[in-house]
Structure formats: C-alpha cells, structure tokens
Enzyme design. Structure first.
Site, mmCIF file in Angstrom:
data_model
loop_
_atom_site.group_PDB
_atom_site.id
_atom_site.type_symbol
_atom_site.label_atom_id
_atom_site.label_comp_id
_atom_site.label_asym_id
_atom_site.label_seq_id
_atom_site.Cartn_x
_atom_site.Cartn_y
_atom_site.Cartn_z
ATOM 1 N N ASP A 181 73.497 -56.705 -20.910
ATOM 2 C CA ASP A 181 72.516 -57.386 -21.384
ATOM 3 C C ASP A 181 72.859 -58.919 -21.013
ATOM 4 O O ASP A 181 73.924 -59.036 -20.226
ATOM 5 C CB ASP A 181 72.517 -57.365 -22.838
ATOM 6 C CG ASP A 181 70.763 -57.213 -23.144
ATOM 7 O OD1 ASP A 181 70.369 -58.229 -23.185
ATOM 8 O OD2 ASP A 181 70.337 -56.379 -23.882
ATOM 9 N N HIS A 255 66.624 -59.372 -19.444
ATOM 10 C CA HIS A 255 68.076 -59.001 -20.049
ATOM 11 C C HIS A 255 69.175 -58.846 -18.978
ATOM 12 O O HIS A 255 69.982 -58.040 -19.196
ATOM 13 C CB HIS A 255 67.812 -57.710 -20.836
ATOM 14 C CG HIS A 255 67.056 -57.756 -22.215
ATOM 15 N ND1 HIS A 255 67.753 -58.541 -23.259
ATOM 16 C CD2 HIS A 255 65.854 -57.474 -22.587
ATOM 17 C CE1 HIS A 255 66.796 -58.602 -24.337
ATOM 18 N NE2 HIS A 255 65.638 -57.883 -23.813
ATOM 19 N N GLU A 319 61.235 -56.244 -22.761
ATOM 20 C CA GLU A 319 61.156 -57.817 -23.093
ATOM 21 C C GLU A 319 61.542 -58.600 -21.752
ATOM 22 O O GLU A 319 62.269 -59.279 -21.779
ATOM 23 C CB GLU A 319 62.101 -58.293 -23.923
ATOM 24 C CG GLU A 319 61.931 -57.681 -25.646
ATOM 25 C CD GLU A 319 63.082 -57.840 -26.566
ATOM 26 O OE1 GLU A 319 62.651 -58.032 -27.712
ATOM 27 O OE2 GLU A 319 64.159 -57.905 -26.180
ATOM 28 N N TYR A 412 66.305 -49.098 -36.854
ATOM 29 C CA TYR A 412 67.260 -50.433 -36.403
ATOM 30 C C TYR A 412 68.188 -50.770 -37.364
ATOM 31 O O TYR A 412 67.905 -51.192 -38.326
ATOM 32 C CB TYR A 412 66.443 -51.406 -36.068
ATOM 33 C CG TYR A 412 65.607 -51.793 -34.569
ATOM 34 C CD1 TYR A 412 65.387 -50.312 -34.153
ATOM 35 C CD2 TYR A 412 65.619 -52.821 -33.888
ATOM 36 C CE1 TYR A 412 65.090 -50.505 -32.597
ATOM 37 C CE2 TYR A 412 65.274 -52.731 -32.414
ATOM 38 C CZ TYR A 412 64.815 -51.484 -31.940
ATOM 39 O OH TYR A 412 64.277 -51.367 -30.859
ATOM 40 N N ASP A 414 70.703 -52.606 -37.309
ATOM 41 C CA ASP A 414 71.015 -54.063 -37.323
ATOM 42 C C ASP A 414 70.285 -54.743 -38.361
ATOM 43 O O ASP A 414 70.691 -55.995 -38.640
ATOM 44 C CB ASP A 414 71.129 -54.723 -36.032
ATOM 45 C CG ASP A 414 69.544 -54.763 -35.657
ATOM 46 O OD1 ASP A 414 68.719 -53.771 -35.746
ATOM 47 O OD2 ASP A 414 69.365 -55.594 -34.748
HETATM 48 C C1 ACM Z 1 64.444 -53.739 -28.036
HETATM 49 O O1 ACM Z 1 64.641 -53.736 -29.374
HETATM 50 N N1 ACM Z 1 63.978 -54.680 -27.263
HETATM 51 C C2 ACM Z 1 64.399 -52.484 -27.265
#
Ligand code: ACM
Length: 527
Positions: A181, A255, A319, A412, A414
C-alpha cells in the site's frame, strides 16, 4: 468434565452420555488415503506439548483414528470438500473426512472438545477427557476469509504464524494478505529490489486521526519491514498445513505510493519524488500506465505467482484517484494511442484487463476490490464488495459478477467494538458520530439476505472480514480488535443463519475465552 462448546457451531451434535479419556498409552492412527497420515501427525503434534504424551502415529486403528476413504481433487476455486463425521464412543474417537482438509477441520473440533489447557505449550496436570459425542459437520460456505493489512503497520513472520494459527482454530479457509500500500511495500521482489530497500520503510507515522482540517503531527520514528521470498514460502506452507489458502494482494494502480517512492519512473512526473507515505487516507499518486510500468507490474505478479499457489490473487484496485491522469496531456495521448475512450478512469479499466490476461495465461483468477468494475470491465472474476453504503453490491450481482461479501458496515474490524467508543483505543470510527461494530453486530451479518434471489445467492462465493491497520500498530492490539469478533464471524461463515443464536454463542464464547487465556491472546473482554 467440561461442557461441549464448539465454535463455530457444528451442523449436528449428539451427546452420548459417556466420557472419552485420552491416556498416556493412546495412539493416533490413520487409514485410507495417505493424505490422512499428515492429519494424524498434525493432531499428535498439537496434543503432545500440553499432555506430555508420546502419542505415536500408526497406520490402521488407534485411540483416535482418521479415515480418509479418498482424497478428491480441489474444486474450481481451489477448495476441497470439508464435511466430516466424528464419533467419540467406547474409549475411542473415529473421524471420517471427505478430504484431508475436512480432517483438518475435525482436528480443530477435537482440540475444542478437550479442556482449554490443551492449547498450552507445556505439560499440564489435567485429565484429558470430554463427553462422548457424535458430530456431523460441514460449512455453509467455503470462502471463509480474514484479511490483514501489513502495510500500514508491519507484522513480522512469527506474528503472521500466530494469526494464521488462530484463524485455523476458527476454521477459516482464506487468509487475504494485503502486502502493499502507500505506507509500505512488504514483499521481496527480486527483479525490483528497491521495492523493499526503499519502499518497505517510512520515516515516521502520523499521530492520531488523519483529519485534513488539523495540523498533522508525526511520531518521528521510522517504521517498516518486509518478508523475504523464503519467509513467504514458510508462511504459505504453514497455512497450507492448516488448510488455509493465502490470497496475496498487490495493490495497484492507486495505493502505490511506496512503489513509486522506490521507482519514481513508475509514477506520474512530479517536481519532487514522493516518499513512502506517512499519513493515512488516499494518496493522489498513481502509476503512470506507461508500457514499461505495466510490464514491471506483470513481472512483479510473475514472482508473486511463483510464491503463492492460490487460484485467486488480488490486484487491489480500490480508491484509485484519476486526477493526476486527468491533468496530464501525456496520459491523454497514451489513452488515444491505446484506443481508450471516455474519462481517465477507463485507463484503470484497460490496465485491469491487461492484468486479467496475464492471470489467465498463468491459470489464475484475478480478483480486485469492486472499484475495478467502475468502467466497462466485466469479466466474471470474483469481486470483494467492500463498500456497502454508496455502492450497492446487488448491482454487481445483476451485472453477473460473483462477489465476496466484505461489508464495511459489519466486517471492518478496524472499527471500535465497544460503546462508548470514545473510551476505546484510537480506531477509525471513534469520532462523536461513530457507532461501535460490536461482536453482536458482527454476529448478525447475513451472507445471503432474503432480498436476493437464488441465482444472486449462488453468485456469492464467500465472505471475509477486514483488518486495516492504520490504527492497529501492534500485534497485541491486533488481537484485541480481531477477537472475539473473528470468533463470532467464524460462526456467521460456517453455520447457516437459522441455526445461529447469539445467546447460545455467548455461552460457548466463555469456553473460547479460556482457550484464548491459555494462549495469551489479548481478546477484548467484552461482551
Ligand atoms: C477499502 O476499504 N478501500 C477496500
């Protein structure tokens, strides 16, 4: 005798009333296909440290016997059938599996039947007994995945081993390894050594949330690390022994700031060379899509294919901002030369198609975050559909894509897990409007919601949770964020919704907590 508390909940479980006791003179046996031998060895290896028993492995019949009538071929996705039957009766345990992987899942069930001390790494003074039982079991879906970002914060090989071992205990089948990333490139690529010499290290890391309306503060501490190809091979083998497939992700063309920091010639022309990124959010740096850059990406993938045997490999693709391409006359000319019409985002679409051709040549299936479908790319790869707010995954199903459920509204990890989230450690969502993604919330996730028709349901290949690591710097903290939500999630994956019950899960979670304690896992102690 301890009560039976298996997670994920098996399909059928009948207690017989008696008690199985493993004693010093026990043997572990295998018969049928030779692949069962490895599973018998593996159980013996798991049981020896805590019991202190020699537990010889023999062919034929033993105290615990693995039978594998035949070892089938993997299916189209690389999975083996996972159904098994376990009968603990009259002082013996007999396990029959549809494949070695199925026996592997049964091994984790057997460990959970024993007292929690079985997970200890030194000899324990415990009677190794459990209730006699018949279990018939198989998962509702084969792609049972957990993703881990090692770019934003790195975990050395031993932590990856520990994480994969915990996944195996929960019968996960997929480990999605997010290896690159903006903030760090983590896999050695022999042809491009600077990817790790330069790209694996950042000079410092942002403190706190990445709000652009506030001055940014940094910790002044270099952070980094990477896996050598030898280490990657060890991790792949470690996972394979636990019947976990590793899906590598190399994220381009966005990324990719760490890659561009290492090789500025792969990025768009800028006045200064970007560094490996020290903040979060989305970098505007993207690959320049020149022929040489695309060739380099293909070379990288060739090395990745040689390390990872998985049928599916992940190209990232999320993204990817197009403003640098939009602003470049040269990029516009490149698009015209290649016959790419429309806006610059179609350049990503073209690139995705190029990678797809390479993947097919190597007998692989390309997957990428759902943004790869933005243009007219419509090959029927599997799409990990992550963004559940603005982007409706049903549209993907209608377009004919197979998907992997990755919902950022449930899966997710996180996101902080307890209310009040202001009192939780820094996480992506602890702001005044944030809402905790509790264990119960995760448990309520429905892979196959009733508004989907049967065809759409059949296009859901699997489901996985994500562990992004912007705000998860250490492994201890990672364990806190992952567990017990991953424990709840393992049941979402394995057990059909009508047979799931959160209160029943909470009762079994108590036993799982004892297993975590024995292993020193820093699971969140609520709920
Ligand atoms: C992501 O959360 N950008 C895959």
């Amino acid at each position: 005798m301890n009560k039976i508390a298996i997670i994920p909940q098996p399909q059928k479980l009948e207690e017989l009333g008696g008690c199985f006791i493993l004693k010093e003179d026990a043997t572990i046996a295998w018969n049928g296909n030779v692949a069962a031998n490895q599973e018998a060895e593996f159980l013996a290896e798991y049981l020896r440290p805590a019991t202190g028993f020699a537990l010889p492995v023999v062919e034929g019949e033993g105290t615990i016997t693995f039978s594998l009538p035949s070892q089938p071929e993997a299916n189209d996705m690389g999975f083996f059938p996972e159904g098994y039957k376990l009968v603990a009766k009259d002082g013996k345990v007999a396990i029959t599996g549809e494949s070695a992987a199925a026996l592997g899942r049964a091994i984790q069930t057997i460990r959970q039947l024993f007292p929690a001390e079985i997970y200890a790494t030194t000899k324990q003074n415990v009677v190794w007994e459990f209730p006699e039982v018949v279990i018939e079991d198989k998962p509702q879906v084969q792609w049972r995945g957990m993703h881990l970002d090692v770019s934003r914060h790195f975990s050395p090989k031993d932590e990856i081993f520990r994480f994969i071992e915990l996944l195996a205990q929960h019968k996960f089948s997929i480990f999605h390894w997010h290896l690159t990333d903006d903030q760090g490139w983590r896999i050695e690529i022999k042809k491009y050594p600077k990817l790790t010499e330069v790209g694996a290290w950042r000079k410092e890391t942002l403190i706190g949330h990445d709000h652009s309306d506030r001055p940014h503060r940094f910790d002044g501490k270099p952070h980094g690390g990477f896996y050598t190809q030898e280490e990657i091979k060890e991790v792949v083998a470690f996972a394979a022994r636990r019947h976990i497939i590793i899906i590598p992700e190399i994220n381009t063309p966005g990324h990719a700031q760490a890659m561009i920091a290492a090789y500025p010639e792969f990025g768009m022309a800028t006045l200064t060379t970007p560094e490996v990124r020290t903040r979060w959010h989305i970098s505007h740096h993207v690959l320049n899509m020149e022929d040489a850059t695309v060739e380099a990406c293909k070379d990288i993938w060739r090395e990745v294919f040689a390390l990872f045997p998985s049928k599916y490999c992940h190209i990232g693709g999320d993204e990817c901002p197009s403003n640098m391409w939009d602003d470049s006359k040269h990029t516009y000319e490149l698009m015209i030369k290649r016959g790419i019409t429309g806006d610059a985002r179609n350049l990503q679409c073209w690139y995705t198609g190029e990678l797809n051709k390479l993947f097919k040549e190597h007998g692989r299936r390309m997957i990428g975050w759902h943004e790869i479908t933005h243009g007219d790319f419509n090959d029927t790869t599997a799409i990990p559909a992550w963004w559940w707010g603005g982007y409706d995954y049903v549209k993907l199903l209608e377009r004919g894509f197979n998907i992997i459920q990755c919902s950022n509204q449930y899966l997710y990890f996180d996101y902080a897990q307890c209310e009040p989230i202001a009192e939780e450690p820094l996480a992506i969502n602890n702001d005044p409007n944030g809402r905790a993604y509790t264990t119960e919330h995760v448990y309520s996730f429905d892979l196959y919601p009733s508004f989907l028709n049967e065809k759409q349901k059949s296009q859901i290949l699997g489901c996985q949770a994500q562990l992004w690591r912007e705000y998860i710097p250490t492994f201890k903290h990672l364990e806190y964020m992952a567990f017990p939500r991953a424990t709840a999630f393992s049941e979402v994956l394995w057990t059909e919704k009508p047979r799931r019950n959160y209160r029943c899960f909470l009762k079994r979670l108590k036993a799982q907590r004892a297993r975590f304690d024995v292993q020193g896992v820093n699971a969140c102690d609520r709920p």
